[in-house]
Design a protein around this motif. Structure first.
Motif, mmCIF file in Angstrom:
data_model
loop_
_atom_site.group_PDB
_atom_site.id
_atom_site.type_symbol
_atom_site.label_atom_id
_atom_site.label_comp_id
_atom_site.label_asym_id
_atom_site.label_seq_id
_atom_site.Cartn_x
_atom_site.Cartn_y
_atom_site.Cartn_z
ATOM 1 N N THR A 80 -69.858 45.055 -38.055
ATOM 2 C CA THR A 80 -70.342 46.151 -38.888
ATOM 3 C C THR A 80 -70.988 47.258 -38.063
ATOM 4 O O THR A 80 -71.445 47.029 -36.942
ATOM 5 N N ILE A 81 -71.042 48.437 -38.674
ATOM 6 C CA ILE A 81 -71.797 49.560 -38.130
ATOM 7 C C ILE A 81 -72.949 49.829 -39.095
ATOM 8 O O ILE A 81 -72.987 49.290 -40.205
ATOM 9 N N VAL A 107 -77.321 56.293 -34.492
ATOM 10 C CA VAL A 107 -77.449 56.240 -33.036
ATOM 11 C C VAL A 107 -78.935 56.306 -32.712
ATOM 12 O O VAL A 107 -79.681 57.061 -33.340
ATOM 13 N N GLY A 108 -79.353 55.547 -31.718
ATOM 14 C CA GLY A 108 -80.762 55.589 -31.323
ATOM 15 C C GLY A 108 -81.647 54.994 -32.400
ATOM 16 O O GLY A 108 -81.279 54.047 -33.064
ATOM 17 N N VAL A 125 -82.206 46.368 -36.457
ATOM 18 C CA VAL A 125 -81.839 47.157 -35.280
ATOM 19 C C VAL A 125 -80.468 46.721 -34.766
ATOM 20 O O VAL A 125 -80.226 45.534 -34.561
ATOM 21 N N GLY A 126 -79.615 47.700 -34.566
ATOM 22 C CA GLY A 126 -78.328 47.450 -33.943
ATOM 23 C C GLY A 126 -78.470 47.499 -32.432
ATOM 24 O O GLY A 126 -79.140 48.383 -31.892
ATOM 25 N N LEU A 127 -77.865 46.542 -31.747
ATOM 26 C CA LEU A 127 -77.886 46.499 -30.282
ATOM 27 C C LEU A 127 -76.477 46.780 -29.782
ATOM 28 O O LEU A 127 -75.499 46.391 -30.415
ATOM 29 N N GLY A 175 -78.861 52.278 -33.305
ATOM 30 C CA GLY A 175 -78.891 52.406 -34.755
ATOM 31 C C GLY A 175 -79.934 51.511 -35.392
ATOM 32 O O GLY A 175 -80.326 50.494 -34.825
ATOM 33 N N THR A 176 -80.388 51.949 -36.569
ATOM 34 C CA THR A 176 -81.418 51.197 -37.319
ATOM 35 C C THR A 176 -81.118 51.253 -38.809
ATOM 36 O O THR A 176 -80.449 52.166 -39.282
ATOM 37 N N ILE A 177 -81.675 50.276 -39.512
ATOM 38 C CA ILE A 177 -81.659 50.229 -40.976
ATOM 39 C C ILE A 177 -83.086 49.943 -41.387
ATOM 40 O O ILE A 177 -83.711 49.000 -40.892
ATOM 41 N N SER A 178 -83.618 50.742 -42.311
ATOM 42 C CA SER A 178 -84.991 50.534 -42.761
ATOM 43 C C SER A 178 -85.139 51.002 -44.198
ATOM 44 O O SER A 178 -84.219 51.589 -44.769
ATOM 45 N N LEU A 179 -86.306 50.747 -44.745
ATOM 46 C CA LEU A 179 -86.669 51.279 -46.051
ATOM 47 C C LEU A 179 -87.753 52.318 -45.832
ATOM 48 O O LEU A 179 -88.603 52.153 -44.948
ATOM 49 N N PRO A 180 -87.742 53.389 -46.632
ATOM 50 C CA PRO A 180 -88.762 54.446 -46.461
ATOM 51 C C PRO A 180 -90.163 53.923 -46.688
ATOM 52 O O PRO A 180 -90.382 52.893 -47.241
#
Length: 180
Positions: A80-81, A107-108, A125-127, A175-180
């Motif tokens: 996945t991305i 990215v980043g 966090v994507g590595l 890349g990152t995934i988060s909640l506000p």
């Protein structure tokens, strides 16, 4: 951030209960990271983020949640991305009519990681292998950050390979995934 050699963020002991959430096969690390992320939110931040019929607050039984997220995020067991993981989590929130929407940085993302950790919120966090990740391309959940005396930045993560307190270079972030 000028503080050096001191972990900032969430205590690693709060991630011990998730030590058994692992990627059991294939490329399901995005699903595993999302499971850890939602379990932490349910146990510490928003009790209703996971319906009780799927997982009880504080329970180490996460199979139903992980199975559901697999169908929503990675139905075909492909890598996945960030867009897929964030949209999958947002679909999960819509399914249960929850007032959340996942945010992604493709990215980043180190600044987002630091900001969320200082708020007491974990970050998926994507590595990236091309950035030196010994995991290859992989998803983890970051819950701690520090800058050492040489200026190098580090993350403490749940790696979903069986290590809930792994320390990795922040330079691996893609890349990152988060909640506000």
């Amino acid at each position: 951030m000028t503080i050096t050699n001191e972990w900032l963020g969430i205590s690693e002991s709060e991630f011990y209960p998730y030590r058994n959430i692992t990627t059991k096969s294939g490329y399901l690390c995005g699903t595993s990271a999302a499971t850890v992320f939602l379990c932490y939110y349910q146990d510490h931040l928003v009790k209703t983020i996971v319906p009780e019929h799927i997982r009880q607050n504080g329970s180490e039984n996460t199979k139903a949640l992980q199975d559901l997220l697999r169908v929503i995020i990675q139905p075909f067991d492909f890598p996945t991305i960030s867009l897929q993981v964030s949209h999958g989590l947002s679909r999960y929130f819509r399914l249960f009519k929850l007032p959340f929407r996942a945010r992604q940085t493709p990215v980043g993302g180190l600044e987002r990681v630091k900001k969320r950790l200082l708020q007491g919120k974990p970050v998926i966090v994507g590595l990236m292998k091309l950035k030196g990740s010994t995991y290859g391309n992989h998803w983890v959940v970051a819950y701690g950050y520090k800058k050492d005396e040489t200026g190098k930045e580090w993350l403490k993560v749940h790696d979903n390979w069986g290590n809930y307190h792994k320390v990795i270079p922040a330079s691996w972030i893609n890349g990152t995934i988060s909640l506000p």
